[in-house]
Design a protein around this motif. Sequence first.
Motif, PDB file in Angstrom:
ATOM      1  N   UNK A 330     -55.191  20.459 -49.966  1.00  0.00           N
ATOM      2  CA  UNK A 330     -54.202  19.377 -49.985  1.00  0.00           C
ATOM      3  C   UNK A 330     -54.928  18.046 -49.796  1.00  0.00           C
ATOM      4  N   UNK A 331     -54.733  17.130 -50.728  1.00  0.00           N
ATOM      5  CA  UNK A 331     -55.445  15.842 -50.657  1.00  0.00           C
ATOM      6  C   UNK A 331     -54.535  14.790 -50.019  1.00  0.00           C
ATOM      7  N   UNK A 332     -55.102  14.141 -49.013  1.00  0.00           N
ATOM      8  CA  UNK A 332     -54.386  13.119 -48.234  1.00  0.00           C
ATOM      9  C   UNK A 332     -55.114  11.800 -48.462  1.00  0.00           C
ATOM     10  N   UNK A 333     -54.372  10.714 -48.685  1.00  0.00           N
ATOM     11  CA  UNK A 333     -55.109   9.456 -48.900  1.00  0.00           C
ATOM     12  C   UNK A 333     -54.300   8.253 -48.432  1.00  0.00           C
ATOM     13  N   UNK A 334     -54.994   7.133 -48.242  1.00  0.00           N
ATOM     14  CA  UNK A 334     -54.324   5.893 -47.902  1.00  0.00           C
ATOM     15  C   UNK A 334     -53.388   5.517 -49.034  1.00  0.00           C
ATOM     16  N   UNK A 335     -52.264   4.934 -48.638  1.00  0.00           N
ATOM     17  CA  UNK A 335     -51.250   4.590 -49.622  1.00  0.00           C
ATOM     18  C   UNK A 335     -51.556   3.207 -50.221  1.00  0.00           C
ATOM     19  N   UNK A 336     -52.734   3.090 -50.792  1.00  0.00           N
ATOM     20  CA  UNK A 336     -53.178   1.843 -51.432  1.00  0.00           C
ATOM     21  C   UNK A 336     -53.547   2.222 -52.855  1.00  0.00           C
ATOM     22  N   UNK A 356     -58.623  28.316 -60.682  1.00  0.00           N
ATOM     23  CA  UNK A 356     -57.695  29.321 -60.134  1.00  0.00           C
ATOM     24  C   UNK A 356     -57.027  28.866 -58.844  1.00  0.00           C
ATOM     25  N   UNK A 357     -57.444  27.728 -58.331  1.00  0.00           N
ATOM     26  CA  UNK A 357     -56.946  27.311 -57.021  1.00  0.00           C
ATOM     27  C   UNK A 357     -55.778  26.354 -57.166  1.00  0.00           C
ATOM     28  N   UNK A 358     -54.938  26.327 -56.142  1.00  0.00           N
ATOM     29  CA  UNK A 358     -53.799  25.417 -56.158  1.00  0.00           C
ATOM     30  C   UNK A 358     -54.164  24.171 -55.345  1.00  0.00           C
ATOM     31  N   UNK A 359     -54.218  23.050 -56.005  1.00  0.00           N
ATOM     32  CA  UNK A 359     -54.640  21.793 -55.373  1.00  0.00           C
ATOM     33  C   UNK A 359     -53.443  20.843 -55.392  1.00  0.00           C
ATOM     34  N   UNK A 360     -52.998  20.420 -54.238  1.00  0.00           N
ATOM     35  CA  UNK A 360     -51.876  19.469 -54.190  1.00  0.00           C
ATOM     36  C   UNK A 360     -52.381  18.131 -53.684  1.00  0.00           C
ATOM     37  N   UNK A 361     -51.665  17.090 -54.046  1.00  0.00           N
ATOM     38  CA  UNK A 361     -51.991  15.778 -53.485  1.00  0.00           C
ATOM     39  C   UNK A 361     -50.691  15.163 -52.987  1.00  0.00           C
ATOM     40  N   UNK A 362     -50.791  14.430 -51.901  1.00  0.00           N
ATOM     41  CA  UNK A 362     -49.588  13.781 -51.376  1.00  0.00           C
ATOM     42  C   UNK A 362     -49.224  12.624 -52.294  1.00  0.00           C
ATOM     43  N   UNK A 363     -47.963  12.545 -52.689  1.00  0.00           N
ATOM     44  CA  UNK A 363     -47.511  11.411 -53.507  1.00  0.00           C
ATOM     45  C   UNK A 363     -46.395  10.689 -52.754  1.00  0.00           C
ATOM     46  N   UNK A 364     -46.309   9.386 -52.978  1.00  0.00           N
ATOM     47  CA  UNK A 364     -45.280   8.588 -52.295  1.00  0.00           C
ATOM     48  C   UNK A 364     -45.849   7.933 -51.047  1.00  0.00           C
ATOM     49  N   UNK A 382     -57.145  23.919 -46.685  1.00  0.00           N
ATOM     50  CA  UNK A 382     -58.093  22.820 -46.485  1.00  0.00           C
ATOM     51  C   UNK A 382     -57.369  21.494 -46.729  1.00  0.00           C
ATOM     52  N   UNK A 383     -57.633  20.504 -45.873  1.00  0.00           N
ATOM     53  CA  UNK A 383     -57.151  19.142 -46.154  1.00  0.00           C
ATOM     54  C   UNK A 383     -58.359  18.281 -46.500  1.00  0.00           C
ATOM     55  N   UNK A 384     -58.201  17.459 -47.517  1.00  0.00           N
ATOM     56  CA  UNK A 384     -59.266  16.540 -47.923  1.00  0.00           C
ATOM     57  C   UNK A 384     -58.696  15.140 -47.725  1.00  0.00           C
ATOM     58  N   UNK A 385     -59.457  14.292 -47.044  1.00  0.00           N
ATOM     59  CA  UNK A 385     -58.887  12.999 -46.641  1.00  0.00           C
ATOM     60  C   UNK A 385     -59.704  11.851 -47.208  1.00  0.00           C
ATOM     61  N   UNK A 386     -58.997  10.960 -47.875  1.00  0.00           N
ATOM     62  CA  UNK A 386     -59.662   9.772 -48.395  1.00  0.00           C
ATOM     63  C   UNK A 386     -58.968   8.551 -47.794  1.00  0.00           C
ATOM     64  N   UNK A 387     -59.602   7.986 -46.722  1.00  0.00           N
ATOM     65  CA  UNK A 387     -59.071   6.773 -46.117  1.00  0.00           C
ATOM     66  C   UNK A 387     -59.844   5.575 -46.644  1.00  0.00           C
ATOM     67  N   UNK A 388     -59.481   4.451 -46.121  1.00  0.00           N
ATOM     68  CA  UNK A 388     -60.143   3.217 -46.547  1.00  0.00           C
ATOM     69  C   UNK A 388     -61.648   3.292 -46.281  1.00  0.00           C
ATOM     70  N   UNK A 389     -61.992   3.883 -45.081  1.00  0.00           N
ATOM     71  CA  UNK A 389     -63.398   3.966 -44.678  1.00  0.00           C
ATOM     72  C   UNK A 389     -64.194   4.827 -45.664  1.00  0.00           C
ATOM     73  N   UNK A 390     -63.661   6.010 -45.964  1.00  0.00           N
ATOM     74  CA  UNK A 390     -64.339   6.905 -46.920  1.00  0.00           C
ATOM     75  C   UNK A 390     -64.459   6.220 -48.276  1.00  0.00           C
TER      76      UNK A 390
END
Length: 424
Positions: A330-336, A356-364, A382-390
Amino acid sequence: MQKNIQSVRGMRDIHSQDAACWMYLEDSLKKLSNRYGYEYIKFPILEKTALFKRSIGDNTDIIEKEMYTFADRNGDSLSMRPEGTAVCVRAGLQQGLLYNQRRKFWYLGSMFRHERPQQGRYRQFEQFGLEVFGISSVDVEVELILFCNRLWRELGIENVLQLNINTIGTIETREEYKRELVSFFRDNIDSLDEDSVRRLETNPLRILDSKNPNLKDIISRAPSILDYLDDGSKEHFIELKKMLENLKITYRVKPTLVRGLDYYNDTVFEWSTDSLGAKSEVCAGGRYDKLVSLLGGHECPGVGFAMGLDRIVSLMQQIDVNYNQKTDLFVISDDILSVRSKAMEIAEGIRSNYPDKSIMIYTGNGNFKKQFKEADKYKAKVAVILGDKEFKNDSISAKILNDDTSQTMYTMQEFDRFLHNNLV
Ligand code: HAM
């Protein structure tokens, strides 16, 4: 306020956990068809009414009272398909797939019958079917039965299903048997119910199929079709039983199994269960060597079955298996905008590398807390996080969810290794 419009009686929406179970079953069937070398065929839902009348038979329940038939704007009589066999034969003939050929087809789709709705019986229901053309030997029946047997085993429902087989002989020997049957039931007419008296005129074999418990005794004393077979049918049935025994497939011969469609000859079979309330059939079929010529083709043997997926899903739901789709990452990211774009690019890259894997991303919109909650809701591994810093450092963070390890920031290269170690 206006009342909500409801769905048509006997027609259902399938969603949430039920939908996940359906998807699992449909996927299993598609894979299994491929494993047995069957080819996919897709045909229309609407057909000319004459197709079903000619093939299924005028005096069957389907034709007498269950079809969704209407005149279209040109005045042609059309019907929504109540089953797939007649349509498969029509399509095979029209597309030149049957002449002098051996073909093995599978199909999956909705069928329509205006029956009285109850648990396991719907007006729109789903069938999966196999139809084999051009082969008259009994090994085809056995292959079809092995296919079902494997499916039940792989779904874990084999213990609640029972295979019944019978032979109904050729069309000629069946006529002779019918005469004997009618004469027997006429001599015992007081023991029959109203429906069976009517069937005496229209379709006497169907009396054997009656669900009325009061008729059990008289039916058990009726002449058996097994005494009216010619040598060819007898031999075919003996071979069928022998092969099933060789392959250790348990079956029961049920002499009253006659099936509700007119096109069959010789082998008929069904898988039934007691686990859905009333006894019910989840799969049924048989041989239909005259159907292709009846519909205008050259002589071409046929044999097949159809299973009722609504009923199989109910059986699957009785065992404790979670069919929900699993989210792997699951991909999590800054809302920018720029960060979200990058996050989407990363998610696309992972989907390409791990198809074969299911990959979701947060939208909204939503802060990280809300996004992590969503990842939990989908039970992501697994959570993958992309913030401003990254984003600014050209790096990315990741965390194994439901685990004590803390969130770690990786370079893109290290991240590839992390995925390799945790997604396979
Ligand atoms: P059928 O026995 O009419 O055969 O239907 C096959 C299966 O479809 C049944 O065993 C049942 O599981 C399911 N089914 C039938 N009606 C309903 C309903 N109203 N609601 C839910 N499920 C239902 C045929 O259709 C033949 N075309 C089978 C065949 C294929 N024979 C040779 N090839």
